[in-house]
Motif scaffolding. Structure first.
Motif, PDB file in Angstrom:
ATOM      1  N   GLY A  37      11.175  -3.030   3.660  1.00 14.52           N
ATOM      2  CA  GLY A  37      10.306  -3.714   2.706  1.00 14.52           C
ATOM      3  C   GLY A  37      10.804  -5.086   2.276  1.00 14.52           C
ATOM      4  O   GLY A  37      10.281  -5.671   1.316  1.00 14.52           O
ATOM      5  N   THR A  41       8.578  -8.095   8.571  1.00 15.18           N
ATOM      6  CA  THR A  41       7.323  -8.043   9.333  1.00 15.18           C
ATOM      7  C   THR A  41       6.320  -9.048   8.784  1.00 15.18           C
ATOM      8  O   THR A  41       5.614  -9.723   9.544  1.00 15.18           O
ATOM      9  N   THR A  42       6.277  -9.178   7.473  1.00 17.92           N
ATOM     10  CA  THR A  42       5.347 -10.125   6.849  1.00 17.92           C
ATOM     11  C   THR A  42       5.630 -11.554   7.332  1.00 17.92           C
ATOM     12  O   THR A  42       4.695 -12.324   7.588  1.00 17.92           O
TER      13      THR A  42
HETATM   14  P1  ATP Z   1      10.059  -2.595   7.227  1.00 20.03           P
HETATM   15  O1  ATP Z   1      11.309  -2.686   7.985  1.00 20.03           O
HETATM   16  O2  ATP Z   1       9.999  -1.374   6.348  1.00 20.03           O
HETATM   17  O3  ATP Z   1       8.828  -2.819   8.031  1.00 20.03           O
HETATM   18  P2  ATP Z   1       9.879  -5.301   6.298  1.00 20.03           P
HETATM   19  O4  ATP Z   1      11.117  -6.033   5.915  1.00 20.03           O
HETATM   20  O5  ATP Z   1       9.278  -5.605   7.585  1.00 20.03           O
HETATM   21  O6  ATP Z   1      10.156  -3.761   6.149  1.00 20.03           O
HETATM   22  P3  ATP Z   1       7.315  -5.873   5.183  1.00 20.03           P
HETATM   23  O7  ATP Z   1       6.634  -4.845   6.010  1.00 20.03           O
HETATM   24  O8  ATP Z   1       7.139  -7.278   5.529  1.00 20.03           O
HETATM   25  O9  ATP Z   1       8.871  -5.554   5.118  1.00 20.03           O
HETATM   26  O10 ATP Z   1       6.889  -5.620   3.676  1.00 20.03           O
HETATM   27  C1  ATP Z   1       7.242  -6.483   2.578  1.00 20.03           C
HETATM   28  C2  ATP Z   1       6.621  -5.954   1.291  1.00 20.03           C
HETATM   29  O11 ATP Z   1       5.208  -6.041   1.350  1.00 20.03           O
HETATM   30  C3  ATP Z   1       6.943  -4.503   0.995  1.00 20.03           C
HETATM   31  O12 ATP Z   1       7.127  -4.375  -0.386  1.00 20.03           O
HETATM   32  C4  ATP Z   1       5.708  -3.760   1.451  1.00 20.03           C
HETATM   33  O13 ATP Z   1       5.539  -2.588   0.708  1.00 20.03           O
HETATM   34  C5  ATP Z   1       4.608  -4.759   1.182  1.00 20.03           C
HETATM   35  N1  ATP Z   1       3.496  -4.631   2.147  1.00 20.03           N
HETATM   36  C6  ATP Z   1       3.609  -4.713   3.506  1.00 20.03           C
HETATM   37  N2  ATP Z   1       2.397  -4.599   4.094  1.00 20.03           N
HETATM   38  C7  ATP Z   1       1.501  -4.455   3.100  1.00 20.03           C
HETATM   39  C8  ATP Z   1       0.081  -4.302   3.048  1.00 20.03           C
HETATM   40  N3  ATP Z   1      -0.663  -4.291   4.168  1.00 20.03           N
HETATM   41  N4  ATP Z   1      -0.505  -4.167   1.822  1.00 20.03           N
HETATM   42  C9  ATP Z   1       0.230  -4.211   0.697  1.00 20.03           C
HETATM   43  N5  ATP Z   1       1.573  -4.354   0.670  1.00 20.03           N
HETATM   44  C10 ATP Z   1       2.205  -4.476   1.839  1.00 20.03           C
END
Ligand code: ATP
Length: 237
Positions: A37, A41-42
């Motif tokens: 989180g 990915t974002t």
């Molecule tokens: P992971 O390894 O778990 O995929 P990450 O570092 O890639 O983690 P992200 O998936 O980018 O993290 O998520 C960043 C934040 O945004 C987290 O708090 C997540 O809960 C939130 N988030 C991700 N996708 C969505 C969505 N589609 N709607 C709402 N919140 C989201």
């Protein structure tokens, strides 16, 4: 080659990225590490145009792509390999690869050549070209996902968690292919990984994300030696 400047991304009213700035030079492998989180990915999804930043700027090869449609960004040479592989399981391996070339209309000959190159890079895919993608092992599906992205002839790949769900030996093999792609094709890579040690071992530089912010950056070797990084992200590898 790719640059994010002070990028903010929100899901509704919840901030996911806050003033994220990072860059990847041509021919580099850059690792983006951080816990669950953290926003890894974002960050990739914003770069590939599937998510719109609320503010900030993203450039690719010095062109502003912040508000460009995802297919135009693929056309420019930036391709994402999504987390969880997302291959089309009922479709044969070869059709999955050809889907990666969907933006290359009218290039039948070049597409056929690229298919051959991908088969020589990943011989297991050639052996299984007629099988449904769902019949492949996890590692083979990851190779297929990378091969499919390569069919768009990218200059740069955004790779999301290529090690996810794979045994360490298979992960090692995938990472060796990523290094070979940089050497043989001059491919530039932004690599998102929870497996920070593996990622930093093949990367030139790295960024550490925590709750949507870049908290550390530097040469990969320095990050591997950094006490805070070791404590937070390298302990259990
Ligand atoms: P992971 O390894 O778990 O995929 P990450 O570092 O890639 O983690 P992200 O998936 O980018 O993290 O998520 C960043 C934040 O945004 C987290 O708090 C997540 O809960 C939130 N988030 C991700 N996708 C969505 C969505 N589609 N709607 C709402 N919140 C989201």
């Amino acid at each position: 080659m790719l640059r994010l400047r002070n990028v903010d991304v929100y899901y509704g009213s919840v901030p996911a990225l806050t003033r994220v700035s990072l860059h990847v030079r041509q021919g580099e492998i850059v690792a983006l590490v951080g816990g669950n989180g953290a926003g890894k990915t974002t960050t990739l999804t914003a770069a590939s145009g599937l998510l719109r930043p609320k503010s900030g700027q993203i450039t690719f090869q010095d062109q502003d792509i912040t508000r460009l449609a995802p297919d135009r960004i693929v056309d420019m040479g930036l391709s994402q390999v999504p987390e969880g592989r997302l291959v089309w399981k009922p479709l044969p391996v070869e059709d999955n690869l050809l889907l990666g070339a969907f933006t290359r209309r009218g290039q039948t000959r070049e597409v056929a050549d690229d298919l051959d190159q991908i088969y020589s890079m990943f011989p297991i895919l050639a052996e299984r070209r007629r099988l449904p993608a769902g019949a492949l092992s996890g590692g083979e599906q990851q190779m297929l996902a990378i091969g499919r992205a390569l069919m768009a002839r990218p200059r740069m790949l955004l790779l999301d968690e290529p090690s996810m769900g794979l045994a360490p030996a298979v992960t090692k093999e995938i990472f060796a292919r990523i290094v070979a792609l940089r050497q043989e094709r001059g491919l530039t890579v932004l690599l998102v990984e929870q497996n920070a040690r593996m990622a930093l071992t093949i990367a030139d530089r790295g960024y550490v994300l925590e709750t949507g912010r870049v908290i550390l950056q530097g040469p990969a070797g320095e990050l591997l030696e950094n006490r805070d990084v070791q404590r937070a992200y390298l302990g259990r590898d």
